[in-house]
Design a protein around this motif. Structure first.
Motif, PDB file in Angstrom:
ATOM      1  N   SER A 107      27.134   2.137 -20.117  1.00  0.00           N
ATOM      2  CA  SER A 107      27.301   1.885 -18.762  1.00  0.00           C
ATOM      3  C   SER A 107      25.715   1.333 -18.230  1.00  0.00           C
ATOM      4  O   SER A 107      25.731   0.447 -17.193  1.00  0.00           O
ATOM      5  N   ILE A 108      24.669   1.937 -18.493  1.00  0.00           N
ATOM      6  CA  ILE A 108      23.365   1.447 -18.249  1.00  0.00           C
ATOM      7  C   ILE A 108      23.005   0.061 -18.732  1.00  0.00           C
ATOM      8  O   ILE A 108      22.607  -0.749 -17.959  1.00  0.00           O
ATOM      9  N   ARG A 109      23.813   0.008 -19.935  1.00  0.00           N
ATOM     10  CA  ARG A 109      23.286  -1.288 -20.551  1.00  0.00           C
ATOM     11  C   ARG A 109      24.108  -2.536 -19.900  1.00  0.00           C
ATOM     12  O   ARG A 109      23.659  -3.730 -19.566  1.00  0.00           O
ATOM     13  N   ASP A 110      25.347  -2.121 -19.365  1.00  0.00           N
ATOM     14  CA  ASP A 110      26.394  -3.170 -18.542  1.00  0.00           C
ATOM     15  C   ASP A 110      25.646  -3.334 -17.420  1.00  0.00           C
ATOM     16  O   ASP A 110      25.792  -4.509 -16.738  1.00  0.00           O
ATOM     17  N   LEU A 112      22.411  -3.392 -16.440  1.00  0.00           N
ATOM     18  CA  LEU A 112      21.277  -4.076 -16.798  1.00  0.00           C
ATOM     19  C   LEU A 112      21.673  -5.560 -17.083  1.00  0.00           C
ATOM     20  O   LEU A 112      21.129  -6.530 -16.730  1.00  0.00           O
ATOM     21  N   MET A 113      22.712  -5.902 -17.872  1.00  0.00           N
ATOM     22  CA  MET A 113      23.369  -7.138 -18.332  1.00  0.00           C
ATOM     23  C   MET A 113      23.718  -7.863 -17.036  1.00  0.00           C
ATOM     24  O   MET A 113      23.437  -9.012 -16.683  1.00  0.00           O
ATOM     25  N   ALA A 114      24.515  -6.884 -15.982  1.00  0.00           N
ATOM     26  CA  ALA A 114      24.699  -7.757 -14.747  1.00  0.00           C
ATOM     27  C   ALA A 114      23.561  -8.110 -14.015  1.00  0.00           C
ATOM     28  O   ALA A 114      23.692  -9.140 -13.227  1.00  0.00           O
ATOM     29  N   VAL A 115      22.446  -7.285 -13.984  1.00  0.00           N
ATOM     30  CA  VAL A 115      21.322  -7.697 -13.240  1.00  0.00           C
ATOM     31  C   VAL A 115      20.688  -8.875 -13.765  1.00  0.00           C
ATOM     32  O   VAL A 115      20.612  -9.567 -12.897  1.00  0.00           O
ATOM     33  N   LEU A 116      20.869  -9.103 -15.104  1.00  0.00           N
ATOM     34  CA  LEU A 116      20.374 -10.217 -15.471  1.00  0.00           C
ATOM     35  C   LEU A 116      20.970 -11.472 -15.454  1.00  0.00           C
ATOM     36  O   LEU A 116      20.338 -12.245 -15.182  1.00  0.00           O
ATOM     37  N   GLN A 117      22.358 -11.292 -15.433  1.00  0.00           N
ATOM     38  CA  GLN A 117      23.198 -12.465 -14.860  1.00  0.00           C
ATOM     39  C   GLN A 117      22.783 -12.917 -13.683  1.00  0.00           C
ATOM     40  O   GLN A 117      22.576 -14.063 -13.305  1.00  0.00           O
TER      41      GLN A 117
END
Length: 121
Positions: A107-110, A112-117
């Motif tokens: 969930s942390i990875r998800d 962070l990926m959303a923030v990168l997008q």
């Protein structure tokens, strides 16, 4: 849910709280439609509820405590909370927010990926 000036949900059938400084346990029971023995029990369960005690251990509640009792009643009787659940909800609304812990690394990875997008746009 919309609340009125007395801290009650609009449309609730409880009587308005009179402009008085102190209320006896009997008056609070009538205003909140709760029996006095229930109010005494709630004093033990909710540390925010501390009426003043005078002559012969008579309880005198202030306006803010009557509003709190109405909120406790609403949580328990209308929203279906348990005592411990209502206690947690009151703590949350009094600024003692319970922080949610993410389910795990994925969930942390998800997140962070959303923030990168968002940043890559």
């Amino acid at each position: 849910m919309e609340k009125n000036g007395n801290g009650m949900i609009a449309g609730d059938s409880l009587p308005p709280i009179p402009a008085k400084r102190y209320f006896t346990i009997g008056e609070v029971g009538e205003l909140c439609e709760v029996k006095p023995h229930v109010l005494r029990y709630w004093e033990q369960e909710f540390n925010q509820l501390k009426p003043q005690k005078r002559r012969g251990n008579r309880r005198y509640y202030q306006h803010h405590e009557v509003v709190l009792i109405r909120r406790i009643r609403e949580l328990l009787y209308e929203e279906g909370f348990t005592i411990s659940g209502a206690r947690l909800r009151l703590d949350e609304t009094n600024g003692h927010q319970i922080q949610e812990i993410p389910a795990g690394p994925s969930s942390i990875r998800d997140e962070l990926m959303a923030v990168l997008q968002i940043l890559s746009k």
